[in-house]
Design an enzyme around this catalytic site. Structure first.
Site, PDB file in Angstrom:
ATOM      1  N   ASP A 124       0.836  -1.196   0.000  1.00 21.27           N
ATOM      2  CA  ASP A 124       0.000   0.000   0.000  1.00 21.27           C
ATOM      3  C   ASP A 124       0.879   1.257   0.000  1.00 21.27           C
ATOM      4  O   ASP A 124       1.851   1.347   0.754  1.00 21.27           O
ATOM      5  CB  ASP A 124      -0.880   0.036   1.247  1.00 21.27           C
ATOM      6  CG  ASP A 124      -1.842  -1.141   1.315  1.00 21.27           C
ATOM      7  OD1 ASP A 124      -1.762  -2.018   0.449  1.00 21.27           O
ATOM      8  OD2 ASP A 124      -2.653  -1.177   2.245  1.00 21.27           O
ATOM      9  N   GLU A 379     -11.429  -2.702   2.271  1.00 16.32           N
ATOM     10  CA  GLU A 379     -10.147  -2.080   2.582  1.00 16.32           C
ATOM     11  C   GLU A 379      -9.970  -0.708   1.927  1.00 16.32           C
ATOM     12  O   GLU A 379     -10.613  -0.363   0.959  1.00 16.32           O
ATOM     13  CB  GLU A 379      -9.007  -2.996   2.120  1.00 16.32           C
ATOM     14  CG  GLU A 379      -9.004  -4.356   2.804  1.00 16.32           C
ATOM     15  CD  GLU A 379      -7.686  -5.074   2.630  1.00 16.32           C
ATOM     16  OE1 GLU A 379      -6.875  -5.050   3.557  1.00 16.32           O
ATOM     17  OE2 GLU A 379      -7.477  -5.657   1.546  1.00 16.32           O
TER      18      GLU A 379
END
Length: 481
Positions: A124, A379
């Protein structure tokens, strides 16, 4: 997001689900008013109903008033799966040529755990943004990105600051300013995904997930996620490099209230099958200077994960016939009911106090999106305003859903099941409507073990555009070909 990426895709379809043995006589007369109405609308042959099925129809709650925000329904997840399987070009992720993909040189840097220069993977990542617009911030002529990185195939998830000259599009132009929290990190304490913006004095305000991930993995004490924040002061040097000068005000903001959002103690009660989520805080700032955090979580005691969610009619979507068929099919499927018992994904929102560097939670709102009975994980929420509406996006996996047929269909047809979903609203904290009817925005197009597989989708609005956004993602792992 959670970096157990391999495990998320390796779901195993039960070889055979043993249905509940039918009863040889009808219980039609034992149907209550709700049960009879549903049976009639669904055109059921009531003579074939078992005692178990009659009981289920009688338990249906037509007007559940629990704080659920906008629901991601069972029907919508089915439609999303169908869109992925059909590979609708409007939503399928474009194909990338593997030979043209290069690794970022700046990912080779001093590792936060070992202190050695190593080739790391970046999972990420997110640009430092103007929190009012969502656009990337021009910080003294630099563009800044914070990435969660670490050694491949190791439980090593820590945050690093990357930078390049503003508007530089070269991979070689990116530099690594180092580990944000220094070089005495461990596998037991990690930092996961979040967001960052710039304070009035030019310092950076980081919002991230502080994670206690005890090694070796013990579900009773591991996976403790907390929303946290820290202030970062950068140094500019004469050779045009940046370094991390000081990190201070590192503090936990939120650990779940237990009512709207599941707390760690609540999760521990049934951790064996549940996926604890409290991470991925994304900052949004109003014109008046109020900062909000949208985050990934799970519903708490006011709308808990439970097999009883199967009787909440609002969780299903679709026609009465579809809902009744799904209900009766689910209650006779022990494997699915087990997954339903822990499916409580939510996207939450809170408002911070006005102290930019040392904020606290000023107000907690009910979830804006929930997926009870449908999915256990949504998410990386991202929020921004465009054309007088708020747009909210999230990354997800069909394998985190409850219906084994859906993710088996996705994996068997495409080889992966990752998706991006989206909603919009006129109001910041409520009233979100799904985009494209089902909320589908992007769907997987290549197998999970391809070099060009992507995930962790993050939307960034394009500056000076009224209808464009850039989707960022990480691409596979070095161990893949």
């Amino acid at each position: 997001g959670n970096q157990n990426k391999g495990n998320a895709n390796k779901q195993t379809v039960p070889a055979k689900v043993q249905p509940v043995k039918p009863v040889n006589y009808t219980y039609y007369r034992k149907l209550n008013k709700t049960g009879r109405s549903l049976a009639k609308k669904a055109k059921l042959n009531v003579k074939t109903l078992t005692a178990h099925q009659v009981s289920a129809l009688n338990k249906v709650r037509l007007n559940d008033k629990r704080p659920a925000g906008t629901r991601l329904t069972y029907r919508q997840m089915q439609d999303i799966t169908n869109t992925l399987v059909k590979q609708d070009r409007r939503y399928s992720i474009p194909f990338f040529k593997a030979s043209k993909i290069g690794n970022l040189p700046a990912a080779t840097a001093k590792n936060a755990i070992t202190g050695k220069v190593e080739k790391m993977d970046i999972w990420d990542s997110w640009p430092v943004i103007n929190a009012k617009t969502g656009n990337g911030y021009n910080w003294h002529g630099y563009q800044l990105v914070i990435g969660m990185a670490g050694q491949p195939q190791v439980s090593d998830n820590h945050l690093y600051l990357l930078y390049s000259k503003y508007n530089n599009h070269s991979l070689k132009g990116w530099k690594n300013a180092g580990s944000i929290f220094g070089y005495h990190e461990t596998e037991a304490r990690q930092e996961w995904s979040g967001s960052a913006t710039v304070n009035k004095d030019g310092s950076l305000q980081l919002y991230y997930a502080r994670v206690h991930a005890a090694i070796p993995w013990d579900p009773k004490v591991s996976n403790h996620q907390m929303l946290a924040t820290a202030t970062i002061k950068l140094k500019r040097h004469k050779n045009r490099t940046l370094s991390i000068g000081k990190v201070y005000n590192d503090r936990v903001l939120f650990q779940g209230d237990g009512k709207y959002y599941q707390s760690y103690k609540e999760w521990q009660k049934h951790y064996q099958n549940d996926n604890f989520c409290l991470r991925d805080a994304h900052v949004y700032e109003t014109k008046k200077g109020n900062r909000y955090l949208f985050f990934e979580s799970a519903t708490g005691s006011l709308n808990p994960a439970s097999t009883n969610q199967v009787y909440n009619w609002k969780n299903y979507g679709g026609s009465t016939k579809y809902r009744v068929a799904t209900l009766l099919d689910s209650i006779d499927n022990p494997y699915r009911m087990d997954r339903i018992s822990v499916a409580n994904a939510a996207l939450g929102v809170l408002r911070l106090t006005r102290n930019q560097k040392r904020p606290k939670v000023a107000k907690l709102y009910k979830p804006v999106i929930t997926a009870n009975m449908v999915s256990d994980e949504l998410e990386r929420p991202v929020i921004f305003r465009m054309n007088k509406r708020y747009y909210l996006f999230t990354a997800a996996r069909i394998t985190r859903g409850v219906d084994e047929r859906m993710w088996a269909q996705a994996n068997n047809t495409v080889g992966d099941n990752v998706i991006m979903l989206g909603w919009s609203s006129k109001h910041l904290t409520h009233g979100y409507k799904p985009l494209n009817k089902s909320s589908v925005v992007l769907t997987a197009s290549v197998p999970a073990n391809w070099r060009t597989e992507t995930y962790s989708y993050l939307a960034v609005p394009v500056k000076h555009s009224k209808n464009k956004m850039l989707i960022t993602a990480y691409m596979s792992d070095r161990s893949f070909k």
